[in-house]
Design a protein around this motif. Structure first.
Motif, PDB file in Angstrom:
ATOM      1  N   ILE A 295       0.865  -1.179   0.000  1.00 22.42           N
ATOM      2  CA  ILE A 295       0.000   0.000   0.000  1.00 22.42           C
ATOM      3  C   ILE A 295       0.901   1.229   0.000  1.00 22.42           C
ATOM      4  CG2 ILE A 295      -1.792   1.249   1.241  1.00 22.42           C
ATOM      5  CD1 ILE A 295      -2.643  -1.397   2.464  1.00 22.42           C
ATOM      6  N   ALA A 296       0.850   2.001  -1.070  1.00 24.95           N
ATOM      7  CA  ALA A 296       1.753   3.138  -1.225  1.00 24.95           C
ATOM      8  C   ALA A 296       1.229   4.337  -0.442  1.00 24.95           C
ATOM      9  CB  ALA A 296       1.896   3.498  -2.695  1.00 24.95           C
ATOM     10  N   PRO A 297       2.027   4.914   0.453  1.00 22.03           N
ATOM     11  CA  PRO A 297       1.607   6.128   1.153  1.00 22.03           C
ATOM     12  C   PRO A 297       1.619   7.316   0.207  1.00 22.03           C
ATOM     13  CG  PRO A 297       3.866   5.585   1.726  1.00 22.03           C
ATOM     14  CD  PRO A 297       3.366   4.449   0.883  1.00 22.03           C
ATOM     15  N   THR A 298       0.894   8.358   0.550  1.00 27.78           N
ATOM     16  CA  THR A 298       0.774   9.543  -0.301  1.00 27.78           C
ATOM     17  C   THR A 298       1.403  10.786   0.303  1.00 27.78           C
ATOM     18  OG1 THR A 298      -1.405  10.027   0.663  1.00 27.78           O
ATOM     19  CG2 THR A 298      -1.343   8.663  -1.330  1.00 27.78           C
ATOM     20  N   ARG A 299       1.956  10.685   1.501  1.00 27.08           N
ATOM     21  CA  ARG A 299       2.565  11.846   2.150  1.00 27.08           C
ATOM     22  C   ARG A 299       3.536  11.367   3.221  1.00 27.08           C
ATOM     23  NH1 ARG A 299       0.129  12.325   7.106  1.00 27.08           N
ATOM     24  NH2 ARG A 299      -1.903  11.335   7.349  1.00 27.08           N
ATOM     25  N   PRO A 300       4.429  12.261   3.670  1.00 27.67           N
ATOM     26  CA  PRO A 300       5.352  11.877   4.748  1.00 27.67           C
ATOM     27  C   PRO A 300       4.603  11.562   6.039  1.00 27.67           C
ATOM     28  CG  PRO A 300       6.122  13.856   3.613  1.00 27.67           C
ATOM     29  CD  PRO A 300       4.738  13.598   3.113  1.00 27.67           C
ATOM     30  N   ASN A 301       5.203  10.685   6.845  1.00 30.65           N
ATOM     31  CA  ASN A 301       4.674  10.302   8.157  1.00 30.65           C
ATOM     32  C   ASN A 301       3.306   9.618   8.084  1.00 30.65           C
ATOM     33  OD1 ASN A 301       6.849  11.378   9.778  1.00 30.65           O
ATOM     34  ND2 ASN A 301       6.073  13.409   9.227  1.00 30.65           N
ATOM     35  N   GLU A 302       2.969   9.085   6.930  1.00 33.66           N
ATOM     36  CA  GLU A 302       1.722   8.331   6.832  1.00 33.66           C
ATOM     37  C   GLU A 302       1.943   6.865   7.199  1.00 33.66           C
ATOM     38  OE1 GLU A 302      -1.729   7.188   3.541  1.00 33.66           O
ATOM     39  OE2 GLU A 302      -0.224   8.715   3.098  1.00 33.66           O
ATOM     40  N   ARG A 303       3.060   6.304   6.769  1.00 36.11           N
ATOM     41  CA  ARG A 303       3.355   4.897   7.062  1.00 36.11           C
ATOM     42  C   ARG A 303       4.854   4.733   7.283  1.00 36.11           C
ATOM     43  NH1 ARG A 303       1.250  -0.274   6.306  1.00 36.11           N
ATOM     44  NH2 ARG A 303      -0.718   0.639   5.652  1.00 36.11           N
ATOM     45  N   TRP A 304       5.200   4.133   8.418  1.00 33.67           N
ATOM     46  CA  TRP A 304       6.590   3.796   8.715  1.00 33.67           C
ATOM     47  C   TRP A 304       6.763   2.284   8.606  1.00 33.67           C
ATOM     48  CZ3 TRP A 304       7.472   6.900  13.940  1.00 33.67           C
ATOM     49  CH2 TRP A 304       7.372   8.273  13.668  1.00 33.67           C
TER      50      TRP A 304
ATOM     51  N   VAL B 249      12.120   3.453   9.288  1.00 30.66           N
ATOM     52  CA  VAL B 249      12.174   4.184   8.019  1.00 30.66           C
ATOM     53  C   VAL B 249      10.788   4.703   7.660  1.00 30.66           C
ATOM     54  CG1 VAL B 249      12.658   3.992   5.537  1.00 30.66           C
ATOM     55  CG2 VAL B 249      14.131   2.830   7.181  1.00 30.66           C
ATOM     56  N   ASP B 250      10.732   5.938   7.152  1.00 33.50           N
ATOM     57  CA  ASP B 250       9.503   6.482   6.583  1.00 33.50           C
ATOM     58  C   ASP B 250       9.400   5.978   5.144  1.00 33.50           C
ATOM     59  OD1 ASP B 250       7.607   8.143   5.224  1.00 33.50           O
ATOM     60  OD2 ASP B 250       7.812   9.645   6.795  1.00 33.50           O
ATOM     61  N   ILE B 251       8.348   5.238   4.826  1.00 26.99           N
ATOM     62  CA  ILE B 251       8.246   4.610   3.516  1.00 26.99           C
ATOM     63  C   ILE B 251       8.137   5.641   2.401  1.00 26.99           C
ATOM     64  CG2 ILE B 251       6.776   3.139   2.073  1.00 26.99           C
ATOM     65  CD1 ILE B 251       6.114   1.503   4.482  1.00 26.99           C
ATOM     66  N   PHE B 252       7.450   6.745   2.627  1.00 29.16           N
ATOM     67  CA  PHE B 252       7.227   7.723   1.558  1.00 29.16           C
ATOM     68  C   PHE B 252       8.505   8.483   1.217  1.00 29.16           C
ATOM     69  CE2 PHE B 252       5.957  11.855  -0.137  1.00 29.16           C
ATOM     70  CZ  PHE B 252       5.113  11.464  -1.163  1.00 29.16           C
ATOM     71  N   THR B 253       9.217   8.978   2.220  1.00 25.83           N
ATOM     72  CA  THR B 253      10.419   9.776   1.964  1.00 25.83           C
ATOM     73  C   THR B 253      11.698   8.954   1.986  1.00 25.83           C
ATOM     74  OG1 THR B 253      10.725  10.305   4.325  1.00 25.83           O
ATOM     75  CG2 THR B 253       9.307  11.759   3.032  1.00 25.83           C
TER      76      THR B 253
ATOM     77  N   TYR C 104      10.712  18.964  -0.826  1.00 22.09           N
ATOM     78  CA  TYR C 104      10.144  19.205  -2.159  1.00 22.09           C
ATOM     79  C   TYR C 104       8.663  18.840  -2.198  1.00 22.09           C
ATOM     80  CZ  TYR C 104       9.038  18.055  -7.017  1.00 22.09           C
ATOM     81  OH  TYR C 104       8.432  17.943  -8.237  1.00 22.09           O
ATOM     82  N   VAL C 105       8.313  17.686  -1.630  1.00 20.09           N
ATOM     83  CA  VAL C 105       6.920  17.240  -1.641  1.00 20.09           C
ATOM     84  C   VAL C 105       6.047  18.178  -0.809  1.00 20.09           C
ATOM     85  CG1 VAL C 105       5.370  15.399  -0.912  1.00 20.09           C
ATOM     86  CG2 VAL C 105       7.492  14.832  -2.095  1.00 20.09           C
ATOM     87  N   THR C 106       6.564  18.620   0.335  1.00 27.00           N
ATOM     88  CA  THR C 106       5.792  19.519   1.195  1.00 27.00           C
ATOM     89  C   THR C 106       5.527  20.846   0.507  1.00 27.00           C
ATOM     90  OG1 THR C 106       6.759  18.485   3.165  1.00 27.00           O
ATOM     91  CG2 THR C 106       5.735  20.644   3.437  1.00 27.00           C
TER      92      THR C 106
END
Length: 301
Positions: A110-119, A140-144, A270-272
């Motif tokens: 399941i791909a996260p869409t923002r930082p700190n959504e899934r570790w 690890v933060d999966i998104f970043t 960059y994403v933020t």
């Protein structure tokens, strides 16, 4: 056979058998124009010296990541040129051949869409010089792809894992979920109480399916290849100090191909910023649309 190899062979034949240049060129064969050509290409000694220096420090970096580092320093190069010099200098990274495995069905993550959504988190083991084992908790933060923590200890219980997560939450928001395996530390009462108290969901993978937690497995492989296998640790404190330096380098210096050759910190920023710009544009469009609608309303006379 390439022309360069033909020229080398022709020179050997001429010297060994005392042949004329024309005779040796006909026997190999090789064109005299090719043999007599004098290379006029710039040897690029400065670039090759810097490439050797970077490869000496980043012993497990391939030519693509070294290209990114050279570009950051202002060198006007591309991957093709760096690969040519990389090959001439004999800097190729040795890779251990993997055994061929039977194909198996991979579980889509399941791909996260923002930082700190899934570790995601796991453990890595290594030894000190006295032969005793120590463990490293990796988060690890999966998104970043940012390494949030590397905690070293002789033993890591569920209580210590919960304490490490609390230290992370002092610096950043809590995640919605954390992907973990079925280790005793993660299924312990301490971790269950921590997850319930912070309203964080623990997503356990299926037993014997590490591919379902592929992000942390990939990170652990990089950690072992670039750090644990490259250092000798005299104590746990020394291992913690080395891993802290490596984590900072991983987050702020090391380019990540999956992040468009940005570092995890640069990618998060960059994403933020991109999200903030999109949100502001959406708000302005909504305001303009509301004002236009209000102005276009007609009332009966």
């Amino acid at each position: 056979m390439r022309p360069r190899a033909r020229c080398t062979l022709a020179e050997w034949a001429q010297t060994t058998y005392r042949l004329s240049q024309r005779r040796a060129a006909r026997l190999i064969p090789v064109r005299l124009q090719t043999w007599r050509y004098t290379l006029t290409r710039d040897p690029q000694e400065a670039l090759r010296q810097r490439l050797r220096e970077l490869a000496g420090v980043r012993v497990r970096f391939g030519y693509r990541r070294l290209t990114v580092l050279l570009k950051r320093e202002g060198w006007v190069v591309n991957a093709k040129r760096v690969y040519r010099l990389y090959d001439l200098e004999g800097l190729a990274v040795r890779t251990k051949p993997r055994k061929k495995l039977a194909s198996r069905t991979r579980v889509p993550a399941i791909a996260p869409t923002r930082p700190n959504e899934r570790w995601t988190m796991d453990f890595v083991s290594a030894r000190t010089t006295d032969g005793r084992w120590f463990r490293t908790l990796t988060v690890v933060d999966i998104f970043t792809r940012e390494a949030l923590a590397l905690v070293v200890d002789r033993s890591l219980t569920g209580i210590k894992v919960a304490a490490a997560l609390n230290r992370i939450l002092e610096q950043r928001p809590k995640p919605l979920a954390i992907s973990v395996d079925n280790g005793t530390e993660f299924v312990s009462k301490a971790m269950d109480a921590w997850a319930y108290g912070h309203a964080v969901r623990l997503d356990f993978i299926r037993p014997g399916r590490p591919v379902e937690n592929a992000f942390i497995e990939s990170f652990n492989g990089r950690l072992r290849d670039e750090c644990l296998n490259s250092h000798v640790f005299g104590s746990v404190a020394e291992a913690q100090a080395v891993l802290d330096v490596w984590r900072n380098d991983y987050n702020r210096v090391r380019p990540h191909s999956a992040l468009q050759d940005r570092t995890p910190v640069e990618w998060a920023q960059y994403v933020t910023e991109s999200r903030e710009v999109r949100d502001s544009i959406s708000v302005n469009e909504l305001r303009v649309e509301t004002e236009t609608t209000a102005c276009s309303v007609t009332f009966p006379v």
